[in-house]
Design an enzyme around this catalytic site. Structure first.
Site, mmCIF file in Angstrom:
data_model
loop_
_atom_site.group_PDB
_atom_site.id
_atom_site.type_symbol
_atom_site.label_atom_id
_atom_site.label_comp_id
_atom_site.label_asym_id
_atom_site.label_seq_id
_atom_site.Cartn_x
_atom_site.Cartn_y
_atom_site.Cartn_z
ATOM 1 N N ARG A 55 0.817 -1.217 0.000
ATOM 2 C CA ARG A 55 0.000 0.000 0.000
ATOM 3 C C ARG A 55 0.849 1.265 0.000
ATOM 4 O O ARG A 55 0.630 2.172 -0.797
ATOM 5 C CB ARG A 55 -0.906 0.004 1.234
ATOM 6 C CG ARG A 55 -1.887 -1.145 1.315
ATOM 7 C CD ARG A 55 -2.556 -1.213 2.676
ATOM 8 N NE ARG A 55 -1.590 -1.411 3.740
ATOM 9 C CZ ARG A 55 -1.182 -0.471 4.570
ATOM 10 N NH1 ARG A 55 -1.677 0.751 4.478
ATOM 11 N NH2 ARG A 55 -0.279 -0.724 5.509
ATOM 12 N N ILE A 56 1.848 1.325 0.877
ATOM 13 C CA ILE A 56 2.658 2.533 0.996
ATOM 14 C C ILE A 56 3.694 2.585 -0.125
ATOM 15 O O ILE A 56 3.924 3.642 -0.722
ATOM 16 C CB ILE A 56 3.326 2.601 2.379
ATOM 17 C CG1 ILE A 56 2.253 2.691 3.465
ATOM 18 C CG2 ILE A 56 4.268 3.795 2.459
ATOM 19 C CD1 ILE A 56 2.790 2.634 4.879
ATOM 20 N N THR A 58 11.347 4.100 6.627
ATOM 21 C CA THR A 58 10.238 4.621 7.426
ATOM 22 C C THR A 58 9.317 3.479 7.854
ATOM 23 O O THR A 58 8.205 3.733 8.325
ATOM 24 C CB THR A 58 9.423 5.662 6.631
ATOM 25 O OG1 THR A 58 8.961 5.056 5.411
ATOM 26 C CG2 THR A 58 10.250 6.887 6.315
ATOM 27 N N ARG A 101 10.292 -0.261 9.555
ATOM 28 C CA ARG A 101 10.719 -0.766 10.858
ATOM 29 C C ARG A 101 12.218 -1.001 10.819
ATOM 30 O O ARG A 101 12.751 -1.497 9.814
ATOM 31 C CB ARG A 101 10.005 -2.072 11.222
ATOM 32 C CG ARG A 101 8.517 -1.948 11.501
ATOM 33 C CD ARG A 101 8.238 -1.120 12.742
ATOM 34 N NE ARG A 101 6.818 -1.080 13.090
ATOM 35 C CZ ARG A 101 5.938 -0.229 12.602
ATOM 36 N NH1 ARG A 101 6.332 0.670 11.697
ATOM 37 N NH2 ARG A 101 4.678 -0.251 12.995
ATOM 38 N N GLU A 155 13.091 2.028 20.660
ATOM 39 C CA GLU A 155 12.293 3.251 20.696
ATOM 40 C C GLU A 155 11.562 3.354 22.035
ATOM 41 O O GLU A 155 11.186 2.339 22.609
ATOM 42 C CB GLU A 155 11.287 3.263 19.550
ATOM 43 C CG GLU A 155 11.929 3.282 18.174
ATOM 44 C CD GLU A 155 10.904 3.389 17.050
ATOM 45 O OE1 GLU A 155 9.700 3.530 17.332
ATOM 46 O OE2 GLU A 155 11.317 3.316 15.881
ATOM 47 N N HIS A 170 10.193 8.651 14.545
ATOM 48 C CA HIS A 170 9.055 7.775 14.225
ATOM 49 C C HIS A 170 7.756 8.570 14.132
ATOM 50 O O HIS A 170 6.774 8.316 14.832
ATOM 51 C CB HIS A 170 8.912 6.653 15.245
ATOM 52 C CG HIS A 170 8.190 5.465 14.678
ATOM 53 N ND1 HIS A 170 8.324 4.195 15.169
ATOM 54 C CD2 HIS A 170 7.324 5.352 13.636
ATOM 55 C CE1 HIS A 170 7.576 3.341 14.484
ATOM 56 N NE2 HIS A 170 6.963 4.030 13.529
#
Length: 328
Positions: A154-155, A234, A236, A265, A285
């Site tokens: 999708r991205i 962007t 993981r 994180e 993030h």
């Protein structure tokens, strides 16, 4: 239901239109980040539903076993931070929409922002200007460059469209079904993973972190990149073998990186190598952190709570639990 929301850093959720979906529920919101099990157990002791914002807090068996009233965990996307087996054993439903048909335009936009920022060294130029220096180097245009999209979902598909609009030669590497879709959309497909890394001027990663993709980008892959190339992540941090990116940047292949995700994180260690290397652009993030994206995400997360309260859980990732759901 008594609903607890963790890690709402900027106290944003109560200001969303989607928050109205929780009208009638007893909602408590925490704005800090806590990982201490004792403190979390105290905070969440009366919670019946727990809302998580992505993977900000680890929810493991030692904590879950101290939350006897918890009946539902509601979140969105993947769930490596949740002990699903423990939830099932304890009768806790985990609902997590996988938003298979909804691209995160926020994440795609940040990806492209990082591409431009790194290629033109915008943060470095800005810092130099603030320090009284005028033009510290020469950047790179993206037009005519080969943009490598690793993971055409999708991205990745949205980022490919941005690349095409900027005049890039878009090349894809992914699983065969995704490569087939990329071809159908008019994009090139690399002959091999090795060729993909070697020919790309910009490589951007767009895969979910699952067992099959953990460490999928190796030191050898990075070593094949050009000294002038840029690696963007962007998605993981776990997609890259731990430590491999820092070593590769120090060795000059690739020559640059732009990252929004980290092995640990939240990243608060200002001595972390990624924050000290001059050839890296870093953001904390924020790929999905826009008001528009929050409205989309939390509408789904809150719908999951409403559905559970109405006796019809949705997006259940541990369906075996349905026969033994906790009731109060």
């Amino acid at each position: 239901m008594r609903v607890a929301i963790l890690d709402d850093y900027h106290d944003t959720l109560r200001t969303l239109d989607a928050f109205r979906k929780l009208a009638g529920h007893d909602v408590t919101i925490y704005n800090d980040h806590v990982q201490d099990v004792d403190l979390l157990a105290t905070r969440l002791g009366n919670a019946e539903a727990l809302v998580l914002i992505r993977e900000r807090t680890q929810i493991r068996a030692p904590l879950l076993e101290r939350l006897p009233k918890l009946r539902l965990i509601s979140q969105r996307s993947v769930y490596p931070h949740i002990d699903i087996d423990a939830c099932t054993r304890l009768g806790i439903v985990v609902s997590s929409s996988q938003h298979a048909r909804t691209p995160s335009y926020a994440a795609a936009e940040l990806t492209w922002a990082l591409v431009l920022a790194a290629m033109r060294a915008i943060p470095q130029q800005m810092n130099a200007l603030k320090a009284g220096h005028w033009q510290i180097g020469v950047g790179h245009t993206v037009r005519g460059k080969t943009l490598g999209i690793y993971g055409y979902g999708r991205i990745g598909a949205v980022v490919a469209g941005y690349g095409k609009a900027f005049g890039c030669n878009v090349v894809v590497w992914s699983r065969e079904p995704s490569r087939k879709r990329a071809r159908a959309d008019g994009y090139g497909v690399a002959d091999s993973k090795e060729a993909f890394f070697a020919q790309s001027d910009i490589v951007t990663l767009h895969m979910r972190l699952v067992d099959a993709t953990r460490g999928i980008v190796t030191a050898s892959d990075l070593a094949r990149m050009k000294p002038t190339a840029l690696l963007v992540n962007t998605s993981r941090a776990g997609l890259i073998v731990p430590g491999a990116l820092v070593d590769a940047l120090r060795n000059g292949r690739p020559g640059m990186a732009a990252v929004d995700v980290y092995e640990r994180e939240p990243l608060t260690d200002i001595a972390d190598p990624l924050l000290t290397l001059d050839n890296v652009v870093c953001t904390p993030h924020i790929g999905y952190v826009t008001r528009d994206e929050y409205e989309v995400q939390f509408a789904e997360i809150f719908d999951q709570i409403v559905s559970y309260a109405n006796g019809a859980p949705i997006n259940v990732v541990n369906p075996a639990v349905l026969a033994q759901m906790r009731r109060t």
